[in-house]
Write an enzyme that holds these catalytic residues in place. Structure first.
Site, mmCIF file in Angstrom:
data_model
loop_
_atom_site.group_PDB
_atom_site.id
_atom_site.type_symbol
_atom_site.label_atom_id
_atom_site.label_comp_id
_atom_site.label_asym_id
_atom_site.label_seq_id
_atom_site.Cartn_x
_atom_site.Cartn_y
_atom_site.Cartn_z
ATOM 1 N N GLU A 41 0.854 -1.196 0.000
ATOM 2 C CA GLU A 41 0.000 0.000 0.000
ATOM 3 C C GLU A 41 0.883 1.238 0.000
ATOM 4 O O GLU A 41 1.780 1.371 0.835
ATOM 5 C CB GLU A 41 -0.908 -0.004 1.234
ATOM 6 C CG GLU A 41 -1.624 1.311 1.507
ATOM 7 C CD GLU A 41 -2.491 1.764 0.349
ATOM 8 O OE1 GLU A 41 -2.308 2.924 -0.094
ATOM 9 O OE2 GLU A 41 -3.338 0.952 -0.115
ATOM 10 N N VAL A 237 4.338 0.389 -5.479
ATOM 11 C CA VAL A 237 4.638 -0.534 -6.574
ATOM 12 C C VAL A 237 4.669 0.271 -7.867
ATOM 13 O O VAL A 237 3.666 0.878 -8.257
ATOM 14 C CB VAL A 237 3.610 -1.673 -6.648
ATOM 15 C CG1 VAL A 237 3.813 -2.493 -7.921
ATOM 16 C CG2 VAL A 237 3.723 -2.569 -5.420
ATOM 17 N N HIS A 444 -17.188 6.813 -7.677
ATOM 18 C CA HIS A 444 -17.559 5.464 -8.096
ATOM 19 C C HIS A 444 -17.010 5.150 -9.491
ATOM 20 O O HIS A 444 -17.719 4.631 -10.343
ATOM 21 C CB HIS A 444 -19.085 5.311 -8.104
ATOM 22 C CG HIS A 444 -19.705 5.397 -6.747
ATOM 23 N ND1 HIS A 444 -21.073 5.518 -6.558
ATOM 24 C CD2 HIS A 444 -19.160 5.370 -5.500
ATOM 25 C CE1 HIS A 444 -21.334 5.573 -5.268
ATOM 26 N NE2 HIS A 444 -20.183 5.487 -4.599
#
Length: 510
Positions: A41, A237, A444
């Site tokens: 994370e 990452v 969303h």
């Protein structure tokens, strides 16, 4: 559970700690307990247990600090908080999120001016409203529905998220609100599509306190107690390694030290969010034609009304225990094809969008209505990435191409008329007309790594969420949803993650 010394290799590397990434960790912990799992994370741990919803933090100052820590590489100053009534279209983000600083709109297009993200353990699930409705009618994924899988996957998603429908049953005015809405909506609808309690990822403790689900609930004791699982926060990452055409691991940078590490993995799950998951794939050279395309948001129409014939109640004294004054709860008006929007009616302090000040003389008498509109899916609506410019994390800079179609404008106009009608059924409006939130406000975002039944160039991944062009690489989160939805998408994305995790577990067992 949190770790710092990066492993040389694992069986599964998970990029992102939101509910979809957490679902992979949970299902694998249950079905492949011997598999080694590393979750990365980019943001910090802001709550305990890691991934918990910040709404569960009782102290207001501590909660504000957790929100600010979640606000990306350049967080807001302490005094720059969002608390005013929503009346304008200015660019501002909700606490716990940060705006896309550039590239949110291209000249001549509508763009997503308030596109926002969170960077923290738990992702957006540390800040969300917890609404977990099931998709209905055209919101459902046809090829999973036809096979009979979808409802079983949704049920498993509800288990992992801890979804309940009775959290606000003690709210004194909830039956009144639901009853008036039902009288205005339910005629001709199937039972499952009628006005009802909103399914919420929340449970009530024995002491009466409401506890909102974050990724901590999805991870569960099964994952936290799995000695083969480790969570690495503040770990960026930057690339997925692909060798001989299949997943081989990840390249990760320790945000605290700047040191770069390579972690080998048999399987890689990228669950960064609907904007950053395609970003990671792009940076990795995984660039199928559909990557970033069919991006869709839900236009959000809001309205506030005062409940007609409101009688103050003595039964709404839960604020001290629950963090909310439990007046009218959360009510759901499901999407149907004939009315292509999803509705939720919420007491003011349950909503992340502040529509009005509660009435001190009659607390609980004002409720907020919201309608979310299903988007007309277009391949031209997309997130694109630069090979030259970078964002605050040093990743390829984003540009959002996004345009409302004539059908979108028609649906939005219908939603504005419908929300006025629903408001009139409940009570008296506080404004002359409803307000459309700036595009991107729903948070969303979907479709950018969409699932498909076949590799026809219009999808990024298979029904198991495995990237067509990179076996062993899986994508997760709202971006995988291929349908045009109006309902809150988290339950659906977790359900799809369950299917993908089962697929990995089968291969690990084989």
């Amino acid at each position: 559970m949190n770790a710092r010394s990066y492993p040389a290799s694992v069986d599964v590397a998970i990029v992102g700690s939101g509910p979809a990434g957490a679902a992979y960790a949970r299902v694998l912990s249950e079905r492949a307990p011997d598999a080694t799992i590393a979750m990365f994370e980019v943001g910090p741990t802001v709550s305990q247990p890691p991934g918990a919803h910040v709404k569960n933090i009782a102290d207001a100052d501590e909660r504000a600090r957790a929100q600010m820590q979640s606000e990306g590489p350049t967080p807001r100053e302490a005094g720059d908080r969002v608390g005013g009534i929503v009346k304008t279209a200015e660019r501002r983000s909700r606490p716990g999120t940060f705006l896309l600083e550039a590239g949110y709109r291209v000249e001549g297009e509508d763009g997503l001016p308030v596109a926002a993200m969170s960077s923290n353990v738990g992702g957006m699930a540390a800040h969300w409203t917890g609404a977990c409705p099931r998709p209905n009618d055209g919101e459902r994924i046809g090829f999973l529905d036809d096979s009979g899988e979808l409802d079983e996957l949704l049920t498993e998603g509800e288990r992992l998220l801890g979804v309940t429908s009775d959290a606000f049953d003690a709210s004194p005015h909830a039956p009144l609100v639901r009853g008036r809405l039902a009288a205005a909506v339910d005629a001709g609808r199937a039972e499952h599509a009628r006005v009802q309690r909103m399914p919420l990822a929340v449970h009530r403790r024995d002491d009466g306190r409401l506890v909102w689900s974050g990724s901590d609930v999805v991870l569960g004791d099964e994952t936290r107690g799995n000695e083969n699982f480790a969570l690495y926060d503040e770990s960026l990452v930057t690339r997925v390694l692909v060798e001989d055409g299949r997943a081989a691991g990840v390249v990760v940078t320790d945000v605290r030290t700047g040191e770069r590490h390579e972690v080998r993995a048999r399987f890689v799950v990228v669950a960064a969010d609907a904007l950053r998951t395609p970003q990671v794939l792009w940076a990795s050279g995984i660039r199928p034609d559909a990557l970033g395309r069919y991006l869709n948001d839900q236009a959000q129409i809001v309205f506030a009304v005062r409940i007609r014939d409101f009688v103050p109640s003595e039964g709404a004294e839960g604020a001290a225990k629950t963090g909310l004054s439990e007046y009218s709860g959360v009510t759901w008006v499901p999407y149907v094809d004939e009315m292509p929007f999803h509705g939720q009616v919420m007491q003011l302090d349950a909503s992340p969008v502040k529509l009005a000040e509660d009435d001190p003389a009659a607390p609980g008498s004002i409720v907020g209505l919201g309608l979310f509109c299903a988007k007309d899916l277009q391949g031209s609506d997309r997130v694109a990435f630069s090979d030259d410019e970078v964002d605050g994390y040093g990743m390829p800079a984003m540009t959002l191409h996004y345009t409302l179609s004539p059908l979108d404008h028609e649906v939005i106009d219908r939603a504005k008329a419908e929300i006025v009608r629903l408001g009139a059924a409940i009570g008296e409006p506080l404004d002359d007309r409803p307000f459309m939130m700036p595009l991107g406000a729903s948070l969303h975002y979907q479709g950018s790594t969409r699932m498909g039944q076949v590799d026809d160039g219009a999808s990024v991944c298979s029904p198991e969420s495995e990237v067509w062009s990179a076996p062993g690489v899986y994508v997760a989160g709202n971006g995988v949803i291929p349908a045009s939805t109006a309902c809150n998408p988290t339950l659906t994305s977790v359900a799809l993650a369950v299917k993908g995790a089962r697929h990995i577990a089968e291969q690990l067992a084989g």
